[in-house]
Design an enzyme around this catalytic site. Structure first.
Site, PDB file in Angstrom:
ATOM      1  CD  GLU A  84      -0.420  -2.330   3.962  1.00  0.00           C
ATOM      2  OE1 GLU A  84      -0.383  -2.208   5.204  1.00  0.00           O
ATOM      3  OE2 GLU A  84       0.562  -2.106   3.210  1.00  0.00           O
ATOM      4  CG  ASP A 112       9.072   0.715  -0.306  1.00  0.00           C
ATOM      5  OD1 ASP A 112      10.236   1.142  -0.310  1.00  0.00           O
ATOM      6  OD2 ASP A 112       8.079   1.442  -0.089  1.00  0.00           O
ATOM      7  CB  ALA A 130      -0.921  -0.005   1.214  1.00  0.00           C
ATOM      8  N   PRO A 131       0.410   2.315  -0.679  1.00  0.00           N
ATOM      9  CG  PRO A 131       0.299   4.516  -1.488  1.00  0.00           C
ATOM     10  CD  PRO A 131       1.134   3.616  -0.613  1.00  0.00           C
ATOM     11  N   GLY A 132       0.249   1.439  -3.322  1.00  0.00           N
ATOM     12  CA  GLY A 132       0.217   0.765  -4.607  1.00  0.00           C
ATOM     13  C   GLY A 132       1.187   1.282  -5.648  1.00  0.00           C
ATOM     14  N   GLY A 133       2.045   2.236  -5.298  1.00  0.00           N
ATOM     15  CA  GLY A 133       2.965   2.775  -6.293  1.00  0.00           C
ATOM     16  C   GLY A 133       3.867   1.732  -6.908  1.00  0.00           C
ATOM     17  CE  LYS A 134       9.093   1.550  -3.550  1.00  0.00           C
ATOM     18  NZ  LYS A 134       8.339   2.761  -3.113  1.00  0.00           N
ATOM     19  CB  CYS A 174      11.632   6.561   1.976  1.00  0.00           C
ATOM     20  SG  CYS A 174      10.356   6.350   3.245  1.00  0.00           S
ATOM     21  NE  ARG A 220      -0.433   1.287   4.889  1.00  0.00           N
ATOM     22  CZ  ARG A 220       0.260   2.192   4.202  1.00  0.00           C
ATOM     23  NH1 ARG A 220      -0.131   3.468   4.228  1.00  0.00           N
ATOM     24  NH2 ARG A 220       1.312   1.848   3.497  1.00  0.00           N
TER      25      ARG A 220
END
Length: 442
Positions: free
Chosen positions: A133, A178, A111-115, A231, A138
Site C-alpha cells: 500500500e 484491485d 489496503a485495507p486488506g480484504g483481498k 468497483c 492505509r
C-alpha cells in the site's frame, strides 16, 4: 440524484435494463458480507453457532451474507480473526485468480486488506504473500488486518509500484491489482462518490490504472496470472484498460473466468480488436452486491526470478526458550530480527531499500534477555498450541484492558469460545492484561 452524463452512458450500455439498474443504485438493498477464515480451526462451526445458518455468496467459497446486528466489527470473533467483513462483490477478485498452495502472491494496492487476507486464506499458510500500500496510514491499517487474521506468511510493504518493480522483476506467480477507480459501483453505499464523480475523473483513473499495471506486469513471472479489478462501471477504466494491456503486451492473454452468479462481459462497450467478453461484471440489479469488474490475464514464456537474502538473527534462542516454556507447537520458518523485534518469515525475501511495515509474523520483543510475545503471535495460533490458557466469558472487559482473575502463572492465552483473543500474564491470582492499547475498546 445520479449525474446526467453517468445516466446517459449507463442507458446506452444497459438498454431496457437501465430502469432496474437505476432503482438498485438509488433504492436497492445494501448487502453486508463476511468471509469466515479457514485458517482458524472450526471457524465455520464457531461463527454459525452464533449466527445460525448463513446464505453463501455464490462466487466466494467462504463468503456469506451477514446481518450486522447479529455479528459486528466489535464482536470477539472479528477481533480474533475468525471473520473479515467485506463487500460481497469484492470477494470475486481473489476467487477468479486461482491461487494455489506454494504460490508467491502480490497484492499491489492492498489496503485495507480484504483481498490480501482472502489471498492468504487461499495459500493456507504456504508460499508467500506481499501486500503493498503506497499511503502510509492505509499501510498501517493493512498490517493490522493481516495480523488480526492470524496470517503467518505475509510481508506488508509501503512502496510505489514502480519501486517494487525495480526490485521484484518476474518474481510473483500471482498478482492482484484491485486498482484505484472512480468508484461508480459504490454509489449506493457511498453517496459522496456521486458528488465527486465526473467523466474527467474516470479518464484520469484509467490513466493511473494503466501505469500501475505497467509495473505489475514487470513483476509477474512467465506462466503467472494477474487479476485486474475495479468497483466502477466505466468502460474506459475496465474494458478500455484490458484493451490497453493486450495491445501493449503481446505476451499477455486474457483468460476465461468461472464464477457462479457473475455476469459475462460485453466487448461492445469498448472498441477493440480483441474479444473482451471473457471479462466479468457484477451489477447490483442482477446480483446481491455492488458494482464490480474483473479481468484475468496470463503471461506467456519466461522464467521465475529469485529475490532472496539471508538474515542473521542473534536472539532466536530467546524466542525458542519462550516457545519451549509456553507453547505446544514448534513454529517453522526463518526467524529474523529487526532491532529488538523478532519476526517469522517463510521465505527470506530481500527487502533491502524497500519500505517495510511488517516483515512477517511478529513474534514479539526481546527485552534485556526476556521475551515478550506479540498479540499477532497469539491470534495466529490455535487454543491447543498454548501450554497455559485462561477462558473468559467477559471478552469486553479484556478488550477494555481490564485485569482478569486467574489461578495460573506465566504467559496465558486468553480464550473466548476456544478462540485466542490475546495475551495475559498471570501471577498472584491476577491476569495482567496485554491486549494492545491501540486496539482497546474504551
Amino acid at each position: 440524484m445520479l449525474p446526467l452524463e453517468f445516466e446517459n452512458r449507463m442507458k446506452n450500455m444497459l438498454g431496457s435494463e437501465y430502469a432496474d439498474f437505476a432503482y438498485a443504485i438509488e433504492n436497492g438493498a445494501v448487502y453486508s458480507g463476511i468471509r469466515i477464515n479457514p485458517l482458524k480451526k472450526n471457524s465455520y462451526e464457531i461463527v454459525t453457532e452464533l449466527t445460525g445458518k448463513l446464505e453463501r455468496i455464490k462466487w466466494c467459497e467462504n463468503g456469506y451474507y451477514i446481518d450486522k446486528s447479529v455479528l459486528s466489527g466489535k464482536h470477539p470473533y472479528h477481533m480474533g480473526g475468525l471473520v473479515y467483513f467485506q463487500e460481497p462483490s469484492a470477494m470475486s477478485t481473489v476467487e477468479a485468480l486461482g491461487i494455489e498452495n506454494g504460490d508467491f502472491v502480490l497484492d499491489l494496492c492492498a489496503a485495507p486488506g480484504g483481498k490480501a487476507t482472502h489471498a492468504a486464506e487461499k495459500l493456507g499458510g504456504t508460499g508467500l504473500l506481499v501486500a503493498n500500500e503506497i499511503i502510509p496510514k492505509r499501510a498501517a491499517v493493512l498490517a493490522e488486518n493481516i495480523q488480526r487474521m492470524g496470517i503467518k506468511n505475509a510481508v506488508v510493504t509501503n512502496e510505489s509500484p514502480e519501486r517494487l518493480a525495480q526490485k521484484y522483476g518476474g518474481f510473483f506467480d500471482k498478482i492482484i491489482v484491485d486498482a484505484p477507480c472512480s468508484g461508480e459501483g459504490m454509489f449506493k453505499k457511498e453517496p459522496k462518490a456521486i458528488e465527486e464523480w465526473s467523466e474527467t475523473h474516470t479518464s484520469s483513473c484509467a490513466v493511473r490504472q494503466k501505469h500501475i499495471l505497467d509495473s505489475a506486469l514487470r513483476m509477474l513471472r512467465g506462466g503467472g496470472k494477474l487479476v485486474y479489478s475495479t468497483c466502477t462501471f466505466a468502460p474506459c477504466e475496465n474494458e478500455g484498460v484490458v484493451d490497453y494491456i493486450l495491445k501493449k503486451y503481446p505476451y499477455m492473454r486474457l483468460l476465461p473466468i468461472e464464477l457462479d452468479g457473475v455476469s459475462d462481459g460485453n466487448g461492445k462497450w469498448c472498441e477493440s480488436e480483441f474479444d473482451l467478453s471473457m471479462t466479468k461484471r457484477i451489477f447490483p440489479h442482477r446480483s446481491k452486491g455492488e458494482g464490480h469488474f474483473i479481468a484475468l490475464f496470463e503471461k506467456t514464456g519466461g522464467q521465475k526470478n529469485i529475490c532472496k537474502k539471508h538474515y542473521d538473527c542473534q536472539n532466536e534462542d530467546i524466542f525458542r526458550q519462550f516457545e519451549h516454556e509456553s507453547l505446544n507447537t514448534h513454529l517453522h520458518g526463518e526467524i529474523v530480527g529487526f532491532g529488538d523485534r523478532l519476526y517469522l518469515i517463510p521465505y527470506e525475501l530481500d527487502v533491502d531499500k524497500i519500505k517495510v511495515v511488517l516483515p512477517g509474523l511478529m513474534l514479539g520483543t526481546c527485552k534485556k534477555g526476556r521475551f515478550e510475545p506479540a498479540h499477532s503471535l497469539c491470534v495466529a495460533l490455535e487454543s491447543s498450541d498454548f501450554k497455559i490458557t485462561e477462558d473468559t466469558r467477559e471478552p469486553e472487559k479484556f478488550y477494555r484492558g481490564e485485569t482478569l482473575a486467574s489461578d495460573k502463572k506465566g504467559w496465558c492465552a486468553v480464550l473466548y469460545n476456544n478462540c485466542p483473543i490475546g495475551w495475559g500474564k498471570a501471577s498472584d491470582g491476577v491476569l495482567k492484561n496485554h491486549f494492545p492499547k491501540y486496539l482497546r475498546q474504551i
